[in-house]
Design an enzyme around this catalytic site. Structure first.
Site, PDB file in Angstrom:
ATOM      1  N   ASN A   1      13.214 -10.158   2.108  1.00  0.00           N
ATOM      2  CA  ASN A   1      13.707  -8.793   2.206  1.00  0.00           C
ATOM      3  C   ASN A   1      14.344  -8.294   0.904  1.00  0.00           C
ATOM      4  OD1 ASN A   1      13.941  -6.493   3.714  1.00  0.00           O
ATOM      5  ND2 ASN A   1      16.017  -6.997   4.438  1.00  0.00           N
TER       6      ASN A   1
ATOM      7  N   HIS B   1       8.009 -11.772 -20.827  1.00  0.00           N
ATOM      8  CA  HIS B   1       8.869 -11.860 -19.650  1.00  0.00           C
ATOM      9  C   HIS B   1      10.167 -12.538 -20.043  1.00  0.00           C
ATOM     10  CE1 HIS B   1      10.162 -14.792 -16.384  1.00  0.00           C
ATOM     11  NE2 HIS B   1      10.399 -13.638 -15.808  1.00  0.00           N
TER      12      HIS B   1
ATOM     13  N   ARG C   1      19.862 -15.800 -15.231  1.00  0.00           N
ATOM     14  CA  ARG C   1      20.503 -15.638 -13.922  1.00  0.00           C
ATOM     15  C   ARG C   1      21.642 -16.638 -13.760  1.00  0.00           C
ATOM     16  NH1 ARG C   1      15.415 -17.748 -13.842  1.00  0.00           N
ATOM     17  NH2 ARG C   1      15.280 -19.910 -13.151  1.00  0.00           N
TER      18      ARG C   1
END
Lengths: 347, 347
Positions: B299, B126, B130
């Protein structure tokens, strides 16, 4: 008024709201019997697999017996747990719902099961009934819900009708209120899907009037969250009788569905879809289910808690069912709340 | 003093702590390049599978491009995401860590990947890097970690040494601090296991002095939580250079491991163990991973977030590795924090 300002008038709890002195023993005995009855019936139904029991103790108090059937003819995995635990304090998540329990020891007993059948035409099913006491408060919670892979309205209707009959013997509002609560609780927000066709779900039933306190603040947005406060005062005995009825309705609600589906032939397509949909079960249990999260975060017996996870699971990036297929029908109809009691084939 | 009471003296931020005006464009360009370089190299390495790209937009602002390779020769599934999103406010979980961002719009860009190889001797890996800006604050976060199924100390050492080299070019404290943070973050409390052999993990790097602010309050209990506050003042340019170095260290850290393991023969035993251990990846990502939970609850694009989940997974009640087997060695040594840099075969 001044003299009494430090001694507020407490209305003594009506005795009809108090549990009998042997409440814990009676409920735990029932929970064990329920585990016995269900595991015996499932082993007979399967015919090949056998339940293996692990008795375990909890260092902080109490223990349980986990029973797992693996690699059966009908059940790829069937887990049926009984537990009876106690301790010095409930976790914060429950105290928030029952602040009266703060500072008190607690007792909890319950039975839960998750069955993962091999044949994709047989639905997965879950049941849990539980009883808590903590200082001045006590309550029952529970329910059962069905998660089909292939869409048979007849099965969903049978499951709901059987549970409704068990409810109706105790209160006319139980089925409609607890059916809705179930649709709301077993909902995957990030997928915009219910987990399956639902059934019953309820919590914090203490007989003191309110059946339903609105949605769990941590739960999904509810479409009917303003329909709260259905009043039904019940005694402890009333509620225990209802719990027993609910528990005993499980086999007649589920077994006939297994019997009519477990011999239907299937191929890779159906098996792959079943494994894919089992992923949703994992997502629900690990992301949303309060029992699972509570257990994992509070030193529960991990293997018993995660017994609910399916033995084999697939994830597939951007899977979409083929239009007009049975898989699409599952999404369009069976993963949305429906009125299964009044369902007709012409619907 | 009175006259100035409404205009507190704000020490102007030193310009070395300010991002350049083209910061967002430069970082997002790098994140895209990193995605390009990695997907190209992985497709060449695999030789059979190809990345399929989905470009997506986020209604609230921004979007991304998800690239997935499925059913390759080496990779059963490889997902590499780039995203660049913005909006009116950060979620509460981040605002708690960065209260200065309250009331400000935010910008975030990053690249992340999870690779699930077919051969059980090849580890899962992984990576995520960011960058965030929100009003007066900005920060970088990221890292990479390795999850082997079979125990090769040589592989763990190679992965760690390659990442350490990339760190050491920027600050001598980066590797030791971020290696520990990784062991602490990728930890499954309910299993008492690390996710794998770790690597690097860091968050909230803004150059203002503190490398490590102690464990995430929601994370696992840390064994070295008092070793905080390692000071390293860095400019935005320093940090961006470090991020680029970390991102570009990924292929040399991982690809040689794939090359030396992917042709080792294996059977059902190894495959079954791999599928079983993949279950831990699911448990970590759905129960603990802040990126996953944040994405699902706010969302995000569900399919891109859950691209990290393995294509096929097993759970097995009460599995225990055979004593003195390679599987037992994984548990005994590789699922606990280790000093992989100074590892010797005589260990």
């Amino acid at each position: 008024m001044l003299t009494n300002s430090h001694t507020p008038t407490v209305k003594p709890a009506s005795s009809k709201f108090l549990p009998p002195t042997d409440a814990k023993a009676r409920v735990s005995q029932f929970m064990k019997q329920l585990q016995d009855e269900i595991t015996q019936a499932l082993a007979e139904l399967d015919g090949v697999g056998e339940f293996k029991e692990d008795a375990w103790e909890r260092p902080e108090g109490g223990g349980g017996r986990s029973r797992v059937l693996r690699e059966g003819k009908i059940f790829e995995q069937a887990g049926v747990n009984f537990s009876e635990v106690w301790g010095s304090h409930l976790p914060p998540s429950i105290l928030k719902q029952r602040p009266e329990a703060e500072g008190h020891q607690f007792y909890a007993t319950g039975t839960s099961l998750v069955l993962h059948p091999r044949n994709p035409y047989v639905p997965t099913v879950h049941l849990n009934y539980r009883y808590f006491e903590a200082g001045p408060v006590w309550w029952f919670g529970g329910g059962a819900d069905l998660t089909p892979y292939y869409p048979f309205a007849e099965d969903a209707a049978h499951f709901h009708k059987t549970l409704k009959q068990a409810c109706d013997q105790h209160h006319a509002e139980y089925y409609p209120v607890f059916k809705r609560w179930c649709d709301e609780y077993f909902y995957l927000k990030h997928r915009n899907e219910t987990r399956g066709v639902g059934g019953l779900f309820f919590d914090y039933q203490d007989g003191q009037g309110t059946l339903y306190r609105g949605p769990d603040p941590k739960g999904p947005a509810a479409s009917y969250s303003d329909e709260v406060g259905v009043v039904a005062q019940r005694t402890w005995e009333d509620l225990f009788a209802f719990i027993q009825g609910g528990g005993r309705a499980f086999l007649p609600a589920y077994v006939p569905i297994v019997q009519r589906r477990h011999e239907i032939e299937y191929g890779d397509r159906e098996r792959n879809f079943q494994l894919y949909r089992r992923g949703r079960y994992v997502e629900f249990n690990l992301v949303y289910d309060r029992g699972t999260i509570f257990g994992l975060q509070t030193n529960g017996r991990t293997e018993s808690i995660l017994m609910s996870l399916p033995p084999l699971v697939r994830w597939e990036y951007c899977y979409q069912p083929e239009p007009n297929s049975p898989e699409a029908e599952l999404y369009d109809t069976f993963l949305k709340p429906q009125d299964w009691i009044n369902w007709t084939t012409t619907h």
